[in-house]
Design a protein around this motif. Structure first.
Motif, PDB file in Angstrom:
ATOM      1  N   GLN A 144       0.829  -1.208   0.000  1.00 11.17           N
ATOM      2  CA  GLN A 144       0.000   0.000   0.000  1.00 11.17           C
ATOM      3  C   GLN A 144       0.864   1.259   0.000  1.00 11.17           C
ATOM      4  O   GLN A 144       0.509   2.272  -0.608  1.00 11.17           O
ATOM      5  CB  GLN A 144      -0.926  -0.014   1.217  1.00 11.17           C
ATOM      6  CG  GLN A 144      -2.028  -1.062   1.132  1.00 11.17           C
ATOM      7  CD  GLN A 144      -2.810  -1.170   2.422  1.00 11.17           C
ATOM      8  OE1 GLN A 144      -2.516  -0.499   3.408  1.00 11.17           O
ATOM      9  NE2 GLN A 144      -3.823  -2.026   2.435  1.00 11.17           N
ATOM     10  N   GLN A 145       2.000   1.189   0.683  1.00  9.04           N
ATOM     11  CA  GLN A 145       2.904   2.341   0.718  1.00  9.04           C
ATOM     12  C   GLN A 145       3.617   2.527  -0.616  1.00  9.04           C
ATOM     13  O   GLN A 145       3.874   3.642  -1.052  1.00  9.04           O
ATOM     14  CB  GLN A 145       3.933   2.165   1.826  1.00  9.04           C
ATOM     15  CG  GLN A 145       3.336   2.232   3.233  1.00  9.04           C
ATOM     16  CD  GLN A 145       4.364   1.963   4.302  1.00  9.04           C
ATOM     17  OE1 GLN A 145       5.517   1.660   4.010  1.00  9.04           O
ATOM     18  NE2 GLN A 145       3.946   2.058   5.558  1.00  9.04           N
ATOM     19  N   ARG A 146       3.958   1.420  -1.274  1.00  9.35           N
ATOM     20  CA  ARG A 146       4.746   1.504  -2.510  1.00  9.35           C
ATOM     21  C   ARG A 146       3.905   1.900  -3.713  1.00  9.35           C
ATOM     22  O   ARG A 146       4.411   2.527  -4.637  1.00  9.35           O
ATOM     23  CB  ARG A 146       5.425   0.156  -2.782  1.00  9.35           C
ATOM     24  CG  ARG A 146       6.473  -0.204  -1.734  1.00  9.35           C
ATOM     25  CD  ARG A 146       7.243  -1.443  -2.133  1.00  9.35           C
ATOM     26  NE  ARG A 146       8.256  -1.782  -1.127  1.00  9.35           N
ATOM     27  CZ  ARG A 146       9.323  -2.528  -1.375  1.00  9.35           C
ATOM     28  NH1 ARG A 146       9.526  -2.999  -2.592  1.00  9.35           N
ATOM     29  NH2 ARG A 146      10.183  -2.803  -0.415  1.00  9.35           N
ATOM     30  N   ALA A 147       2.634   1.452  -3.740  1.00  9.25           N
ATOM     31  CA  ALA A 147       1.803   1.753  -4.915  1.00  9.25           C
ATOM     32  C   ALA A 147       0.355   1.879  -4.478  1.00  9.25           C
ATOM     33  O   ALA A 147      -0.232   0.912  -3.996  1.00  9.25           O
ATOM     34  CB  ALA A 147       1.945   0.658  -5.972  1.00  9.25           C
ATOM     35  N   ALA A 148      -0.206   3.055  -4.648  1.00 12.00           N
ATOM     36  CA  ALA A 148      -1.590   3.294  -4.224  1.00 12.00           C
ATOM     37  C   ALA A 148      -2.568   2.466  -5.027  1.00 12.00           C
ATOM     38  O   ALA A 148      -3.647   2.107  -4.540  1.00 12.00           O
ATOM     39  CB  ALA A 148      -1.929   4.774  -4.360  1.00 12.00           C
ATOM     40  N   ASP A 149      -2.212   2.142  -6.304  1.00 12.03           N
ATOM     41  CA  ASP A 149      -3.143   1.380  -7.142  1.00 12.03           C
ATOM     42  C   ASP A 149      -3.008  -0.121  -6.961  1.00 12.03           C
ATOM     43  O   ASP A 149      -3.686  -0.905  -7.641  1.00 12.03           O
ATOM     44  CB  ASP A 149      -2.950   1.739  -8.622  1.00 12.03           C
ATOM     45  CG  ASP A 149      -1.540   1.430  -9.116  1.00 12.03           C
ATOM     46  OD1 ASP A 149      -0.706   0.992  -8.287  1.00 12.03           O
ATOM     47  OD2 ASP A 149      -1.275   1.625 -10.315  1.00 12.03           O
ATOM     48  N   GLY A 150      -2.115  -0.566  -6.065  1.00  9.85           N
ATOM     49  CA  GLY A 150      -1.992  -1.985  -5.777  1.00  9.85           C
ATOM     50  C   GLY A 150      -1.137  -2.762  -6.744  1.00  9.85           C
ATOM     51  O   GLY A 150      -1.033  -3.990  -6.627  1.00  9.85           O
ATOM     52  N   THR A 151      -0.511  -2.111  -7.726  1.00  4.45           N
ATOM     53  CA  THR A 151       0.342  -2.816  -8.668  1.00  4.45           C
ATOM     54  C   THR A 151       1.733  -3.000  -8.072  1.00  4.45           C
ATOM     55  O   THR A 151       2.139  -2.275  -7.163  1.00  4.45           O
ATOM     56  CB  THR A 151       0.448  -2.064 -10.000  1.00  4.45           C
ATOM     57  OG1 THR A 151       0.979  -0.757  -9.747  1.00  4.45           O
ATOM     58  CG2 THR A 151      -0.922  -1.949 -10.655  1.00  4.45           C
ATOM     59  N   LEU A 152       2.444  -3.982  -8.608  1.00  5.13           N
ATOM     60  CA  LEU A 152       3.766  -4.306  -8.079  1.00  5.13           C
ATOM     61  C   LEU A 152       4.837  -3.738  -8.997  1.00  5.13           C
ATOM     62  O   LEU A 152       4.748  -3.860 -10.222  1.00  5.13           O
ATOM     63  CB  LEU A 152       3.925  -5.829  -7.987  1.00  5.13           C
ATOM     64  CG  LEU A 152       5.241  -6.322  -7.402  1.00  5.13           C
ATOM     65  CD1 LEU A 152       5.319  -5.984  -5.922  1.00  5.13           C
ATOM     66  CD2 LEU A 152       5.373  -7.831  -7.580  1.00  5.13           C
ATOM     67  N   SER A 153       5.857  -3.143  -8.408  1.00  4.70           N
ATOM     68  CA  SER A 153       6.988  -2.627  -9.161  1.00  4.70           C
ATOM     69  C   SER A 153       8.257  -3.207  -8.557  1.00  4.70           C
ATOM     70  O   SER A 153       8.584  -2.937  -7.400  1.00  4.70           O
ATOM     71  CB  SER A 153       7.028  -1.093  -9.105  1.00  4.70           C
ATOM     72  OG  SER A 153       8.168  -0.603  -9.775  1.00  4.70           O
TER      73      SER A 153
END
Length: 693
Positions: free
Chosen positions: A505-514
């Motif tokens: 949640q902290q890394r991507a607000a849209d829930g995608t993985l990077s």
């Protein structure tokens, strides 16, 4: 497969908890049997004890004498209330819905004129019977739990220990079957304390067995063993064949978990012998089904098949779905082990359907996992991967439900604490105001005293305000600490799934993985537990976590994903560095055996990995779908020999639907060129790119 906690254990002890034993398929007049000797003036507990003791092994004569007592009992008396309760529970456990409902209806009709407390007890007993029927006949654990909670709320305070024991033990049984082990342990502890106060030896033994199963399901094996030994000692002193059979059955399952196969075998042989001596057909069927699991693990598949096939018709005759489920699964596993895949899968599917129909998703997930293991050994790699996937999907769903419940429970606790503080402060403020009013009513000549009191009151209010601010600060810090503990795995100190979700949640607000995602599964971990014990298995997991920490960077995210699985998320790397990191992790894990006391444990792992966004078009992928993709690659590594890693590089995938299709059939996608699979061997072999599986 054995009856085991959390999915199976409660079922083995259903008889011990709710007046055990099976009744005929139809509620007809039973055959004559030994008469219960109870003097006309005997106390109510003595009459119930005599019927319960007989009914555990021979329910037909017990039912006959129970009905005779009911016919002679005074209307709306304590005796009639207790007899109807016992009768209804007997019918409910035997899945005789109409007969059980008749008992419940009679209890519902209890008039207030017989006494409000007695009417409330009757209403609670009716709910108890319906809860038992939902668990045994309707197999609806959620409804059973709701009814039991209502029953306990309706039960007046101060009821006799024996009456309360039936409610508490039944609730513990349902919680255990539903996999809610924390609640099951708590309730079974209360039931054990009640059983000890009641004093009936066989009830004391079986209450210990129930609690042992809950601890076994929670992987507290030494505590389970201690309770199992206590149950055996109490049952032996009592000389009760039924209690001895159940205690030995408990011991067999616990010893199996501890890796003592010979003790496992002896315990089940003794359990079957005691059940036959007592004429307890229901118990005999359970022990036969459980012993089949021993022979499966030994590799004696024909003997395992014979035991399970003898248990199945007994289970169906006695309407015991749990024993039927275990028998079906073990028949299926035996067929698969003998390369009879089609009938084997069919029998296992019937077993899984029983759990799915009653909402026991944890049990279904466990059976899928065991199915995957047998299919893999039989060489059906595609079937094994499909079973492993189904296991993971169900297990993740159970975890999400458990997490939601835990979060709600924690929030309720925080709210309750805050409300308590607010009420306490409000009460103190009210006390101050009352004192002020009292002082204002004093004579005018005490004005100077009143002024002093007001000044003092103002000082108290200021102090209270400061204490409120301090309490809020302490509560905020406490909540922060609780959140941190809730996001950490207590064994390894790594982040857990909840911690991973918070990080996502902290890394991507849209829930995608990077980044690059690695899923690591310790090879043959069940074998480590079976051979060396669960304490050694835990030590191996701690060592794996330490080696991963030493291999990775400080800002890389390492997660204990569940059981023997670990998840690693790193920043997106070049293809060469991605492969090099996977190879380093394989090498670090197998470099030196893990030393646990005097035991040497070889550790290897299977890994699946990929980089996201993925593919030529840099497709953005939600983290759940990313995990599913690398999970498929990891299972491919396991079924292709273990101690290896498979990396997935996408060549064609324009959208989520096409990626989902690739995830569901990764080998086929490699065959037709939609993906390239990079194979890295832990033995140091050269990497290779597979076009086809």
């Amino acid at each position: 497969m054995k009856h085991r906690s959390p999915r199976r254990a409660g079922a083995v002890l259903a008889a011990a908890l709710l007046l055990p034993g099976a009744l005929p398929a139809q509620p007809v007049a039973p055959a004559p049997g030994p008469a219960v000797q109870a003097a006309p003036g005997a106390e109510l507990p003595d009459r119930l004890l005599a019927l319960e003791t007989l009914g555990r092994a021979q329910p037909a004569p017990a039912s006959q004498q129970l009905q005779a007592l009911l016919d002679a009992s005074p209307a709306f008396s304590d005796l009639r209330l207790a007899l109807l309760t016992v009768q209804g529970l007997m019918w409910a456990e035997a899945a005789q819905g109409d007969a059980a409902e008749r008992s419940a209806v009679q209890l519902d009709a209890w008039p207030e004129s017989a006494g409000p407390a007695r009417a409330a007890r009757a209403a609670a007993a009716a709910l108890l019977i319906r809860a038992s029927l939902a668990a045994h006949g309707g197999h609806d654990l959620q409804r059973a739990d709701q009814l039991l909670q209502q029953a306990l709320q309706a039960l007046p305070a101060g009821v006799p220990d024996l009456e309360r024991y039936r409610f508490v033990a039944a609730h513990g049984f349902i919680k255990d079957r539903a996999g809610q082990l924390e609640a099951a342990v708590r309730l079974n502890h209360e039931a054990l304390a009640l059983a000890d106060r009641i004093g009936t030896p066989w009830r004391r033994a079986e209450a210990r067995s129930a609690l042992a199963y809950s601890y076994f399901g929670a992987s507290q094996l030494e505590r389970a063993r201690t309770l199992s030994d206590e149950a055996l000692a109490v049952a032996t002193a009592a000389g009760d064949a039924v209690a001895l059979g159940r205690a030995h059955n408990t011991a067999g399952i616990v010893l199996d978990g501890l890796g003592d196969r010979e003790g496992d075998r002896r315990s089940f042989e003794l359990a079957i012998s005691h059940a036959r001596r007592a004429g307890a057909k229901r118990d005999e069927a359970r022990y036969l089904a459980n012993s089949a699991d021993f022979y499966l693990k030994k590799g004696d598949y024909r003997t395992a098949l014979g035991h399970a096939q003898r248990a199945l018709p007994l289970a169906r005759e006695l309407r015991d779905p749990d024993t039927e489920l275990v028998s079906l699964a073990n028949i299926g596993f035996a067929h698969i082990a003998m390369q009879q895949l089609a009938p084997g899968k069919r029998f296992v599917a019937q077993a899984i359907a029983i759990d799915e129909q009653r909402g026991a998703w944890g049990g279904a997930a466990s059976t899928y996992l065991e199915l995957g293991t047998y299919l893999e050994k039989a060489g059906d790699l595609r079937g094994a991967v499909a079973a492993y996937h189904r296991h993971r999907k169900l297990a993740a769903g159970v975890l999400r439900v458990d997490q939601q419940k835990a979060i709600l429970a924690m929030q309720e606790q925080y709210d309750a604490e805050q409300r308590s503080r607010s009420l306490a402060l409000l009460q103190r403020e009210q006390d101050i105001k009352a004192e002020q009013l009292h002082r204002r009513d004093l004579q005018q000549r005490l004005w100077w005293l009143l002024a002093a009191a007001l000044v003092a009151s103002f000082g108290v209010l200021v102090a209270l305000q400061r204490r409120v601010r301090q309490a809020n600060r302490l509560l905020a810090r406490s909540n922060q600490v609780l959140r941190q503990y809730g996001e950490r795995d207590p064994l390894t100190g790594l982040a857990n799934r909840r911690g991973f979700q918070a990080a996502m949640q902290q890394r991507a607000a849209d829930g995608t993985l990077s980044g690059t995602l690695y899923l690591i599964d310790v090879d043959h971990f069940k074998r480590i537990n079976d051979r060396h014990g669960h304490a050694a298995g835990d030590a191996a997991l701690v060592e794996v976590a330490q080696r991963l920490r030493a291999t990775l960077r400080e800002d890389d995210l390492i997660v204990r994903w569940g059981g023997e699985e670990f998840l690693v998320v790193v920043q997106a790397l070049s293809p060469e560095r991605i492969d090099a990191l996977a190879r380093r992790m394989l090498g670090a894990l197998q470099a030196t055996p893990v030393q646990v006391e005097r035991q040497t444990i070889a550790v290897t792992a299977s890994i699946g990995f990929a980089t996201f966004p993925i593919g030529p078009g840099a497709l953005a992928v939600p983290w759940e779908r990313a995990v599913n993709l690398v999970d498929t690659a990891m299972y491919l590594a396991k079924t292709r020999g273990r101690n290896r890693a498979y990396g997935v590089r996408l060549r064609q995938a324009a959208n989520d639907a096409s990626l989902e299709a690739i995830t569901g059939a990764l080998e086929a996608a490699a065959d037709d060129g939609r993906v390239a699979l990079t194979l890295l061997r832990g033995d140091g072999g050269e990497p290779s790119v597979e076009q086809a599986a």
